[in-house]
Enzyme design. Structure first.
Site, mmCIF file in Angstrom:
data_model
loop_
_atom_site.group_PDB
_atom_site.id
_atom_site.type_symbol
_atom_site.label_atom_id
_atom_site.label_comp_id
_atom_site.label_asym_id
_atom_site.label_seq_id
_atom_site.Cartn_x
_atom_site.Cartn_y
_atom_site.Cartn_z
ATOM 1 C CG HIS A 334 -62.687 -29.388 -63.526
ATOM 2 N ND1 HIS A 334 -61.490 -29.207 -62.893
ATOM 3 C CD2 HIS A 334 -63.074 -28.154 -63.941
ATOM 4 C CE1 HIS A 334 -61.164 -27.925 -62.901
ATOM 5 N NE2 HIS A 334 -62.119 -27.257 -63.528
ATOM 6 C CE LYS A 510 -58.705 -40.921 -53.805
ATOM 7 N NZ LYS A 510 -58.085 -40.153 -54.879
ATOM 8 N NE ARG A 511 -68.036 -35.472 -51.834
ATOM 9 C CZ ARG A 511 -68.951 -34.547 -52.028
ATOM 10 N NH1 ARG A 511 -68.635 -33.259 -51.952
ATOM 11 N NH2 ARG A 511 -70.194 -34.868 -52.283
ATOM 12 C CE LYS A 516 -63.618 -38.752 -56.381
ATOM 13 N NZ LYS A 516 -62.445 -38.073 -56.979
ATOM 14 C CB THR A 618 -55.546 -31.860 -56.603
ATOM 15 O OG1 THR A 618 -56.850 -31.974 -56.018
ATOM 16 C CG2 THR A 618 -55.656 -31.217 -57.960
ATOM 17 C CE LYS A 622 -54.650 -30.670 -52.358
ATOM 18 N NZ LYS A 622 -56.118 -30.775 -52.208
HETATM 19 C C1 26Q Z 1 -73.129 -30.042 -60.976
HETATM 20 C C2 26Q Z 1 -74.486 -29.777 -61.142
HETATM 21 C C3 26Q Z 1 -75.319 -29.661 -60.048
HETATM 22 C C4 26Q Z 1 -74.781 -29.795 -58.779
HETATM 23 C C5 26Q Z 1 -73.439 -30.044 -58.606
HETATM 24 C C6 26Q Z 1 -72.609 -30.178 -59.710
HETATM 25 C C7 26Q Z 1 -71.163 -30.460 -59.531
HETATM 26 C C8 26Q Z 1 -70.453 -29.842 -58.516
HETATM 27 C C9 26Q Z 1 -69.100 -30.115 -58.330
HETATM 28 C C10 26Q Z 1 -70.487 -31.343 -60.352
HETATM 29 C C11 26Q Z 1 -69.140 -31.592 -60.160
HETATM 30 C C12 26Q Z 1 -68.435 -30.983 -59.156
HETATM 31 C C13 26Q Z 1 -67.024 -31.212 -58.883
HETATM 32 C C14 26Q Z 1 -66.200 -31.850 -59.670
HETATM 33 C C15 26Q Z 1 -64.803 -32.072 -59.299
HETATM 34 O O1 26Q Z 1 -64.379 -31.752 -58.193
HETATM 35 N N1 26Q Z 1 -63.998 -32.607 -60.200
HETATM 36 C C16 26Q Z 1 -62.580 -32.869 -59.899
HETATM 37 O O2 26Q Z 1 -61.830 -31.742 -60.317
HETATM 38 C C17 26Q Z 1 -60.487 -31.851 -59.891
HETATM 39 C C18 26Q Z 1 -59.783 -30.563 -60.268
HETATM 40 O O3 26Q Z 1 -59.590 -30.490 -61.634
HETATM 41 C C19 26Q Z 1 -59.828 -33.071 -60.516
HETATM 42 O O4 26Q Z 1 -58.532 -33.196 -59.976
HETATM 43 C C20 26Q Z 1 -60.622 -34.330 -60.222
HETATM 44 O O5 26Q Z 1 -60.086 -35.414 -60.941
HETATM 45 C C21 26Q Z 1 -62.081 -34.118 -60.607
HETATM 46 O O6 26Q Z 1 -62.858 -35.226 -60.219
#
Ligand code: 26Q
Length: 777
Positions: A334, A510-511, A516, A618, A622
Site C-alpha cells: 500500500h 484524508k490523513r 498529501k 479511495t 467516494k
Molecule cells: C506501520 C508500522 C507501525 C505502526 C503503524 C504502521 C502503519 C499503519 C497504517 C503504516 C501504514 C498504515 C496505513 C497505510 C495506508 O492507509 N495506506 C493507504 O492505503 C490505501 C488503500 O490501499 C491507499 O488508497 C492509500 O493511497 C494509501 O496511502
C-alpha cells in the site's frame, strides 16, 4: 428473504426492558443501540450459521489485516439487510427517531485508507457471495479522538468505542488460542462480527482477537497481599491489544507492535489449522488448496514464518512448509514511501519472537543461495516487504500507476526474477455505504432514471450517460444543494461555524501528511484571500474550503500544518471584507461518520499529492461517486478516474511521475519562491506574523526552502506544482458559475464511477489471486 421488522422491534423493546428497565421512548442512544443490535444479531443468527456451514469443505480466502475501519455498523447493517427504511418507520410510529443513533461512536479500528479498504472488501465479498473471512485485532482503544484547542492545535483523547457495549460481536471463548512469548503466554480470545451482504442471505465473519491473561489473577501474589503484582500478568497480556498504533505512513519499531503483529498472525493461523484439521484431517500438505491468505501490507507478514513454524510443529519439514506457505499467501503493498516500509532490527525481534527470527533466517539463507542479489535480512535487519514478496504467490499494488512503480522501482530486482507474481488490483469502495447509505437522495434519483437496483451491480451506472440532460442536471444540482444544507447543519452543530450552502464546497479529507500536501491547498487559499482583498481577483465564486484530517500524534510537521490551517481559517473567517467570498473550516475528529456527511456535499475533491506518492487513494472514489469533480494530479487512482470520466470532466494539474523524476536532481525550490511574488507572499505567512505562528511553522517554512538533514528542500514539490495548481483551481472556480455545465461534469463522474466499486475489485482478487468461486447456499 424478508426479515420480520416487527419482531426485531419487539425484541428490541424486550431487551430494553430486561437489561435497562426502560421503554423504547425512554432509552438513550446507547441503550437503544445495544438493544437493537442484539435484536438484529438474533434475527440473522440462522443465516450466519448456515453461511458458515455451507463453506466448511470449500476453498476459502482469508484477509489478515491489523486494521478494519468499519465505522458505525447499525445503519449499514440494517441497510444491507434491506430493512433500514422499514425500521425507521416502525420506530418513528412509536415516537423514536433512529437518527439519535448518530450519537453512537464509530468503531475506528483503523487509521485511514488501508483499514477502510479492508472494511469495504468485507462488505463486497459478503455481497458477492464470496467466501472471504477477515482476521484482525480487537483494540480496546481505536484511533484517538481529535479536537482543537484555542491555539488550533490537535489534541488527542482515548477512543473507548465499546464502553457502552458492543452489540455487533459475539465473544467465542471456545475458540480461544494461546500465543507464546519468551516471558509469558497470552490468550487470544476471538470476537466474531457478522459481515452482512447486501441483496443476499450470505453472512461472512470478521474474527477479531483480544488478548487476555491465562490467569486473571496470580493467586500466590494475591495471597501475599501484593495486589500490584497480582495484576501485572493481566495487564501485560491486555496491553497487547490495548491500543491501535496511530501512525499512518511512517514506520516505528516498537516492541508492543511486534507483539500485536505476532498475536494477529499466530492466532489467525492456529485458527485456520484447527478448521483445516476438522474438515480435512492432519495431512497439512494440502493446506494451500483450501486456504488463500491475503496479507494487508506487511503488518501481518509474521504469518509467513508462523505458518512454517506451525507446520513444522506438526511434523512437516522446512522445505515443504515453506512451499505450502508460498502457495498460501499473497501480499498487497500500500505504499512506496521508504519511511513506511517495515524493517525490524533482528535483536529486537529475537527478544520478542525468537523462533520467528530463526525461521526468517532460514528463509533468507535459501533465498540468498537461489538468488545472491536478493535479500530479506541485511545489516541485522529483517525487511518484511521482501519476505512478503519471496514467500507469496502474488504481489499486488492498489492502482495501475502504483503497481507499475512496484515493478519499476521498489521491487525491481524481484520483478526481474519473479515477473509472473506481479499484479495490479485497483482499489474500490463499497457503493452501499458510500452512495446508498450516505446519499439516499442521489441513489433514489439514479434508481428512478435507470430503473434498477444498481447498488448490486454498479456497472449499470453507465446507463446514465446517454440520459444526461439539463433536466437531470438540475435535479442533481438540487440534490447537491440539499446535501450541502444537511452538512451545514452538522458543521454548525459540531464546529460552531456557519457555512453558506450557495458556496462551492471544496473538500480535502484524508490523513494529514506532508505528501498529501494539505499545505499546498492552504497556501493557495491564503493567496486567493490576498487577491480578493487587493481586488486582483474579482470573479471569484464564493467557496468554502473544508478540511478533515488527523495527524499522527508524534508527527510534528503534520501538527504544525493543522495549526497553521486553523489560524488562517480564523483570520479569514473573521475578516468581514471576504465574508461573502471565502470560508475555511477544519472539522474536528474526521472519521467514517463525518465522511458520510461531507462527501455527498462536495463539489470539488482535492487529490493533490505529487505524482508517484499516493498508492491509490479511495476518498477520491467516494467523492467521484457522489458527483464531485477531481482537482488533482496524475497520481494513484486519479489516473484511472480521469480515464473513466474523461479529462474534460476533471481538473488535472502538476507534473507527471516522469516529469518529477526528470526534475528531481536539479530542483531548486527557492528559485520559484524568488520569482513568484504571490506564492512568496503566501509562504511568508508561515513566518511574518500575518497569522500567529511559532517555531513549528518556521520549521515548515525552512522545510520548503532550505530542507533538512533527511530531505532536500520542498521534498514534495509544493512550489514546483504551485502555478499549475492555482491556475487549475481558479479555472474550476470560474467554470462553476455555469451551474448546468458544471453539474453535467459532476453527473458524468457519477456515471463513470462503476469501476471504483469494491465489488469489481474483490471479484478480481477472487478470480486472479485467490481462485475462489461465489457460492449460493
Ligand atoms: C506501520 C508500522 C507501525 C505502526 C503503524 C504502521 C502503519 C499503519 C497504517 C503504516 C501504514 C498504515 C496505513 C497505510 C495506508 O492507509 N495506506 C493507504 O492505503 C490505501 C488503500 O490501499 C491507499 O488508497 C492509500 O493511497 C494509501 O496511502
Amino acid at each position: 428473504m424478508k426479515y420480520n421488522c416487527l419482531n426485531i422491534l419487539r425484541w428490541t423493546e424486550a431487551q430494553l426492558k430486561y437489561t435497562y428497565d426502560v421503554s423504547l421512548q425512554e432509552a438513550t442512544a446507547q441503550e437503544l443501540h445495544e438493544a437493537l443490535g442484539q435484536a438484529v444479531m438474533m434475527a440473522i443468527s440462522d443465516h450466519w450459521n448456515d453461511s458458515k456451514r455451507a463453506r466448511m469443505h470449500e476453498r476459502k480466502a482469508y484477509y489478515i489485516s491489523a486494521e478494519y475501519l468499519i465505522g458505525r455498523l447499525v445503519y449499514s447493517n440494517l441497510y444491507n439487510l434491506g430493512i433500514l427504511d422499514e425500521m425507521k418507520k416502525l420506530f418513528a410510529e412509536r415516537g423514536v427517531d433512529l437518527a439519535i443513533l448518530e450519537d453512537v461512536e464509530d468503531a475506528a479500528l483503523g487509521n485511514g485508507g488501508l483499514g477502510r479498504l479492508a472494511a469495504c472488501f468485507l462488505d463486497s465479498a459478503a455481497s458477492c457471495n464470496l467466501p472471504l473471512s477477515g482476521y484482525g485485532l480487537r483494540y480496546r482503544f481505536g484511533l484517538f479522538k481529535q479536537s482543537f484547542d484555542a491555539n488550533g492545535s490537535q489534541c488527542e483523547s482515548a477512543d473507548d468505542w465499546s464502553k457502552y457495549g458492543d452489540p455487533w460481536s459475539y465473544r467465542r471463548y471456545n475458540h480461544t488460542v494461546k500465543v507464546k512469548f519468551p516471558d509469558h503466554t497470552v490468550l487470544a480470545v476471538p470476537y466474531d462480527v457478522p459481515i452482512i451482504g447486501y441483496g443476499t442471505d450470505n453472512i461472512n465473519t470478521l474474527r477479531l482477537w483480544q488478548c487476555e491473561a491465562e490467569e486473571e489473577l496470580d493467586f500466590n501474589a494475591f495471597n501475599d497481599q501484593d495486589y500490584l503484582r497480582a495484576l501485572t500478568q493481566k495487564n501485560k497480556a491486555e496491553d497487547i491489544t490495548r491500543v491501535l498504533y496511530p501512525n499512518d505512513s511512517t514506520w516505528e519499531g516498537k516492541r508492543l507492535r511486534i507483539k500485536q503483529q505476532y498475536v494477529l498472525s499466530s492466532a489467525s493461523l492456529q485458527d485456520m489449522m484447527r478448521t483445516y484439521k476438522k474438515a480435512h484431517g492432519e495431512d497439512y500438505s494440502h493446506f494451500a488448496d483450501f486456504y488463500a491468505v491475503q496479507l494487508n501490507d506487511t503488518h501481518p507478514a509474521m504469518s509467513i514464518p508462523e505458518l512454517i513454524r506451525l507446520l513444522m510443529q506438526e511434523g512437516m519439514d522446512f522445505e515443504q512448509s515453506l512451499s505450502v506457505a508460498q502457495r498460501t499467501f499473497s501480499y498487497t503493498n500500500h505504499t512506496v514511501m521508504g519511511e513506511a516500509l517495515e524493517k525490524w532490527d533482528l535483536d529486537l525481534l529475537r527478544s520478542v519472537v525468537p523462533e520467528i527470527v530463526d525461521i526468517i533466517l532460514r528463509i533468507d539463507e535459501k533465498l540468498k543461495r537461489e538468488h545472491p542479489g536478493l535479500f530479506i535480512v541485511r545489516d541485522n535487519t529483517a525487511h518484511m516487504a521482501n519476505l512478503s514478496v519471496y514467500v507469496s504467490t502474488y504481489v499486488n499494488g492498489v492502482a495501475e500507476i502504483h503497481s507499475q512503480i512496484l515493478k519499476d522501482d521498489l521491487f525491481k530486482d524481484w520483478y526481474a526474477v519473479y515477473p509472473e507474481r506481479f499484479q495490479n488490483k485497483t482499489n474500490g469502495v463499497t457503493p452501499r455505504r458510500w452512495l446508498g447509505l450516505c446519499n439516499p437522495e442521489l441513489t433514489q434519483m439514479i434508481k428512478y432514471r435507470i430503473g434498477t437496483d444498481f447498488l448490486k451491480d454498479l456497472d449499470r451506472l453507465s446507463k446514465l450517460k446517454p440520459m444526461i440532460d439539463d433536466d437531470m442536471v438540475r435535479q442533481f444540482n438540487a440534490i447537491k444543494r440539499q446535501k450541502k444544507e444537511q452538512l451545514c447543519k452538522v458543521i454548525a452543530q459540531k464546529e460552531g461555524i456557519t457555512l453558506n450552502p450557495d458556496f462551492i464546497f471544496d473538500v480535502q479529507v484524508k490523513r494529514l501528511h506532508e505528501y498529501k500536501r494539505q499545505l499546498l491547498n492552504a497556501l493557495s487559499i491564503v493567496d486567493i484571500y490576498f487577491r480578493i482583498k487587493d481586488g486582483s481577483l474579482t470573479d471569484f465564486y464564493p467557496t468554502a474550503f473544508i478540511f478533515g484530517a488527523k495527524s499522527a500524534p508524534g508527527y510534528g510537521r503534520a501538527k504544525a500544518i493543522i495549526r497553521y490551517i486553523n489560524r488562517i481559517a480564523k483570520m479569514i473567517n473573521n475578516d468581514p471584507a471576504v465574508a461573502d467570498k471565502l470560508k475555511v473550516v477544519f472539522v474536528q475528529n474526521y472519521n467514517c461518520s463525518y465522511a458520510e456527511h461531507i462527501i455527498p456535499a462536495a463539489d470539488i475533491s482535492e487529490q493533490i499529492s505529487p505524482a508517484g506518492t499516493e498508492a491509490s487513494g479511495t476518498g477520491n472514489m467516494k467523492l467521484m461517486l457522489n458527483g464531485a469533480v477531481t482537482l488533482g494530479t496524475m497520481d494513484g487512482a486519479n489516473v484511472e478516474i480521469v480515464r473513466e470520466a474523461g479529462l474534460e470532466n476533471e481538473y488535472i494539474f502538476g507534473h507527471t511521475v516522469e516529469q518529477l523524476n526528470a526534475a528531481r536532481d536539479s530542483y531548486y525550490a527557492r528559485g520559484i519562491y524568488d520569482i513568484n511574488d504571490r506564492l512568496r507572499k503566501a509562504i511568508n505567512t508561515l513566518v511574518d506574523g500575518t497569522v500567529p505562528t511559532d517555531d513549528a511553522q518556521r520549521e515548515l517554512y525552512a522545510s520548503l526552502l532550505d530542507g533538512a538533514s533527511w530531505h532536500k528542500a520542498d521534498h514534495y514539490f509544493l512550489l514546483l506544482d504551485y502555478a499549475s495548481y492555482m491556475e487549475t483551481k481558479l479555472r474550476a472556480n470560474r467554470d462553476y458559475a455555469d451551474h448546468l455545465s458544471f453539474g453535467r461534469k459532476c453527473l458524468l463522474n457519477i456515471a463513470s464511477g462503476a469501476k471504483f466499486s469494491s465489488d469489481r475489485t474483490i471479484r478480481q482478487y477472487a478470480r486472479e489471486i485467490w481462485h475462489i468461486e461465489p457460492t449460493q447456499y
